[in-house]
Motif scaffolding. Sequence first.
Motif, short mmCIF file in Angstrom:
data_model
loop_
_atom_site.label_atom_id
_atom_site.label_comp_id
_atom_site.label_asym_id
_atom_site.label_seq_id
_atom_site.Cartn_x
_atom_site.Cartn_y
_atom_site.Cartn_z
N GLU A 1 0.84 -1.20 0.00
CA GLU A 1 0.00 0.00 0.00
C GLU A 1 0.88 1.26 0.00
N ALA A 2 1.95 1.23 0.80
CA ALA A 2 2.84 2.40 0.84
C ALA A 2 3.53 2.62 -0.50
N LEU A 3 3.89 1.52 -1.16
CA LEU A 3 4.53 1.66 -2.48
C LEU A 3 3.54 2.13 -3.54
N GLU A 4 2.27 1.74 -3.36
CA GLU A 4 1.26 2.11 -4.37
C GLU A 4 1.00 3.62 -4.42
N VAL A 5 1.40 4.31 -3.38
CA VAL A 5 1.31 5.78 -3.44
C VAL A 5 2.23 6.31 -4.55
N LEU A 6 3.33 5.61 -4.74
CA LEU A 6 4.34 6.08 -5.71
C LEU A 6 4.25 5.41 -7.07
N PHE A 7 3.98 4.10 -7.08
CA PHE A 7 4.12 3.33 -8.32
C PHE A 7 2.85 2.54 -8.63
N PRO A 8 2.59 2.29 -9.93
CA PRO A 8 1.47 1.42 -10.26
C PRO A 8 1.79 -0.03 -9.89
N LEU A 9 0.74 -0.81 -9.68
CA LEU A 9 0.89 -2.18 -9.19
C LEU A 9 1.83 -3.02 -10.07
N ALA A 10 1.71 -2.85 -11.38
CA ALA A 10 2.52 -3.68 -12.29
C ALA A 10 4.01 -3.49 -12.02
N LEU A 11 4.42 -2.25 -11.75
CA LEU A 11 5.85 -2.00 -11.49
C LEU A 11 6.25 -2.53 -10.12
N ILE A 12 5.33 -2.45 -9.14
CA ILE A 12 5.63 -3.00 -7.81
C ILE A 12 5.82 -4.51 -7.90
N GLU A 13 5.00 -5.14 -8.72
CA GLU A 13 5.15 -6.59 -8.92
C GLU A 13 6.48 -6.91 -9.58
N GLN A 14 6.87 -6.10 -10.53
CA GLN A 14 8.18 -6.31 -11.17
C GLN A 14 9.32 -6.10 -10.17
N GLU A 15 9.08 -5.24 -9.19
CA GLU A 15 10.10 -4.93 -8.19
C GLU A 15 10.42 -6.15 -7.33
N THR A 16 9.42 -6.98 -7.12
CA THR A 16 9.59 -8.09 -6.17
C THR A 16 9.52 -9.47 -6.81
N THR A 17 9.25 -9.53 -8.10
CA THR A 17 9.07 -10.84 -8.72
C THR A 17 10.36 -11.66 -8.69
N MET A 18 10.19 -12.99 -8.62
CA MET A 18 11.33 -13.89 -8.73
C MET A 18 11.27 -14.66 -10.04
N GLU A 19 10.32 -14.30 -10.91
CA GLU A 19 10.28 -14.89 -12.25
C GLU A 19 11.56 -14.54 -13.01
N ARG A 20 12.06 -15.48 -13.78
CA ARG A 20 13.30 -15.23 -14.51
C ARG A 20 13.09 -14.25 -15.67
N TYR A 21 11.96 -14.41 -16.37
CA TYR A 21 11.71 -13.56 -17.55
C TYR A 21 10.37 -12.85 -17.40
N VAL A 22 10.36 -11.57 -17.70
CA VAL A 22 9.14 -10.77 -17.63
C VAL A 22 8.81 -10.32 -19.05
N PRO A 23 7.62 -10.65 -19.57
CA PRO A 23 7.31 -10.31 -20.96
C PRO A 23 7.29 -8.80 -21.21
N ILE A 24 7.80 -8.38 -22.36
CA ILE A 24 7.75 -6.97 -22.76
C ILE A 24 6.45 -6.77 -23.54
N PRO A 25 5.56 -5.89 -23.06
CA PRO A 25 4.28 -5.70 -23.76
C PRO A 25 4.50 -5.22 -25.20
N GLU A 26 3.60 -5.61 -26.08
CA GLU A 26 3.72 -5.27 -27.50
C GLU A 26 3.74 -3.75 -27.69
N GLU A 27 2.98 -3.02 -26.86
CA GLU A 27 2.94 -1.55 -26.98
C GLU A 27 4.30 -0.95 -26.67
#
Lengths: 459, 459
Positions: free
Chosen positions: A46-72
């Motif tokens: 919640e504290a991070l959501e004041v600053l960043f959108p959820l998608a970036l917060i998830e990228q901040e903490t993910t342990m997935e090896r590869y994160v897809p680059i959106p087509e846009e």
Amino acid sequence: MKNQEQTRYHLSESDIPRFWYNMNADSPVPPTPVFNPITKELITKEALEVLFPLALIEQETTMERYVPIPEEVREIYKLYRPTSLIRARRLEKALNTPAHIYFKYEGESPAGSHKLNTAIPQAFFNKISGTHAMTTETGAGQWGSALAMACQMFGIDLEVFMVNASFLGKPYRRVIMETFGAQVFASPSPQTKTGRSYLEKRPDHSGSLGIAISEAVEVAVESGGQKKYGLGSVLNHVMLHQTIIGEEALKQMDLAGEYPDVIIGCVGGGSNFSGLAFPFLREDLKGGQRIRLLAVEPTATPSLTRGIYDFDYGDSAGIVPILKMYTLGSDFIPDPIHAGGLRYHGMAPILSGLYNAGLVEAVAVEQRAVFEAAVQFARAEGIVPAPESAHAIRAAIDEAIDAREKDEKRVILFNLSGHGFLDLSAYDQYLHNEITNGKVPEAQLEGLAERLPKVNFPG
Amino acid sequence: MKNQEQTRYHLSESDIPRFWYNMNADSPVPPTPVFNPITKELITKEALEVLFPLALIEQETTMERYVPIPEEVREIYKLYRPTSLIRARRLEKALNTPAHIYFKYEGESPAGSHKLNTAIPQAFFNKISGTHAMTTETGAGQWGSALAMACQMFGIDLEVFMVNASFLGKPYRRVIMETFGAQVFASPSPQTKTGRSYLEKRPDHSGSLGIAISEAVEVAVESGGQKKYGLGSVLNHVMLHQTIIGEEALKQMDLAGEYPDVIIGCVGGGSNFSGLAFPFLREDLKGGQRIRLLAVEPTATPSLTRGIYDFDYGDSAGIVPILKMYTLGSDFIPDPIHAGGLRYHGMAPILSGLYNAGLVEAVAVEQRAVFEAAVQFARAEGIVPAPESAHAIRAAIDEAIDAREKDEKRVILFNLSGHGFLDLSAYDQYLHNEITNGKVPEAQLEGLAERLPKVNFPG
């Protein structure tokens, strides 16, 4: 063999990577926790959501090896990616070295540096989360220019707090940001409580990156969710986005039929170096590391070589989350050197962990030697480098000279993170013998450990 | 079909052309004679050899269709060529036009513009002829930067006479030239008789391209063969070298599976426009012309649209050979507009002949409308264009709007001859409503025909 004769190694549009690489998935160093700067407790989503959108917060903490680059995002990457990998044949000749010197040229980005690689996805993920306005800070202006361009392309308003010394000394950078529709304030500014408090002490305050970050974050926090904040380095999601550099370079070195013995990049927050190095480190960790990874910093801001590895604020006012990193202290004011993008007191946590674990080397270089390398490079290869990137050139040239002295073939790959067309006043000073090295800040480092914030580990 | 979906059309290093194309071999307009400025008689090879090496003089007069590009020149071209052909998809969308807009991006050159295409061979042919020092002039600084880089690479000393208004207003351009080792003088300068005569009249003279050319030529003439002179536009051999742009673009349009209906370029001396257009014109002349070729000039320097097609001096002092061209008079002083590279009184003889014969169209555009187009382009495509190149963008946008209004598909190709990173003060003025259109010089055009030099045709 034929390929080895080329100068530039091009990839086609279809070679633009479809995934970013997350170093945290493979790093032998586990991610370190992040703390709330006010409560000193573990930070909440919640504290991070004041600053960043959820998608970036998830990228901040993910342990997935590869994160897809959106087509846009890939669509806009196509405006300048894949960038060239160039063999610096004329520099090799000038140095009379048996070493092979390659560089990845991120200055081909229309914003002039690698910063656009993360600006585009940051603007995109904000856009699809409903963000209409963002704030950020900029030191030398590379990050502000990049985010201004990206926000313009996604229809997001942008306020930039620009370190006053740069605002006055690099007016062209302000003009680029304005050309892309951003509003630019000299920092410290009267727009924020933080800014006003510094201006009260000194109306002509030259500012610092730490202060500018505090101002941009304050505006986001005070906006009641209307404005989000974007950071151009340090954080995990920024390192993630920048790995597109290394993913391309892996393919290009393959085209060249060579593999680097040493990878070099300048470090301020650490993103251009990490972006190039991490995909190579992944490959090396599969079979036991054999590449040397060399981070280059100015002697005037020696976070890795002189700092402490501990928890510290990301900004001067202490309102940005507390990260574990190599730090010179959040109140550190570096000597005024021309590589404004390297004048940061901290270092990306992922990179800090790898350095602490011995997987990355670091060296600090002096400003005059950096410009000497920059001019030598420009005269050989035609490209006038940004002063930040010239730190990497200095180290690359030193490696090539060392290879010559030891008469050994060495494959050197460095990141030329940006061009220097907007830094020519620094070259003017160098050419007319008016440049100094900047002092190593001995006094400022005294008692540093005691000044760091004390965080509360859970349990 | 797949290719039509791309944004950037890359060629590989092996696609760099091996020949320049000589328009004189196919032009329906025969080459016009050149006269000695002193005697007014046909110029001799000996008189030209004071200024240029023999190889370039031969290129100036050759009727061969293709001139081989030396391997040493191709080696340096590899530092930045082939340049990208880019489909401006985001601009098309912003304009809501059925037109397809392509641009050839010569700003990828490390010197920042197409000028390097001729600077490299000029330095090379001088080098192999034994030249150790050269002189030149520069207006906005693009040509001076390019020749400084090329001379550095071939170990030739260079003196640059820089129009004083630019010397003062664009200090960064001077710094680039100095970074590449050139010596730069504000023109008019105390170095030459010509310069001193102008300074006597006005010590703070803002200079002009015509005066700067006179100074550079004077130094070469007075050097007793020690120094040669290099010109960045107008002459046949410069047009020849620039055709590398169009040769690449032909291949790239083929990759895109389209063929242009209209080709657009800005014109000062005419080299970037000619370089892109001539190879397409060659193809069209084989089967009856069907492409429109559109040259774009500022209303403040309307050589083609308001000038006279006759013999005139190439410089202000009347010491440069007399050429047949569209001219506003060698004493013409244009209003101070930001496209310094377009502020020339004349026009390349080859291009002048084609325009006079109706094979090329021309249009003059106003400065404010040019910057409006530049900002629209930057916000869509990310690239901040040079003010010169923005003249082409203005016309390309107008063509795209016209296509929309007529609801017709139209394939537009323009030359983005350089980036605007060193022209940002002009953007600053535009964004803050401080830019004017520059006046059409009615008074200066009065009695023009009578003021032109009278040459002596043989026989």
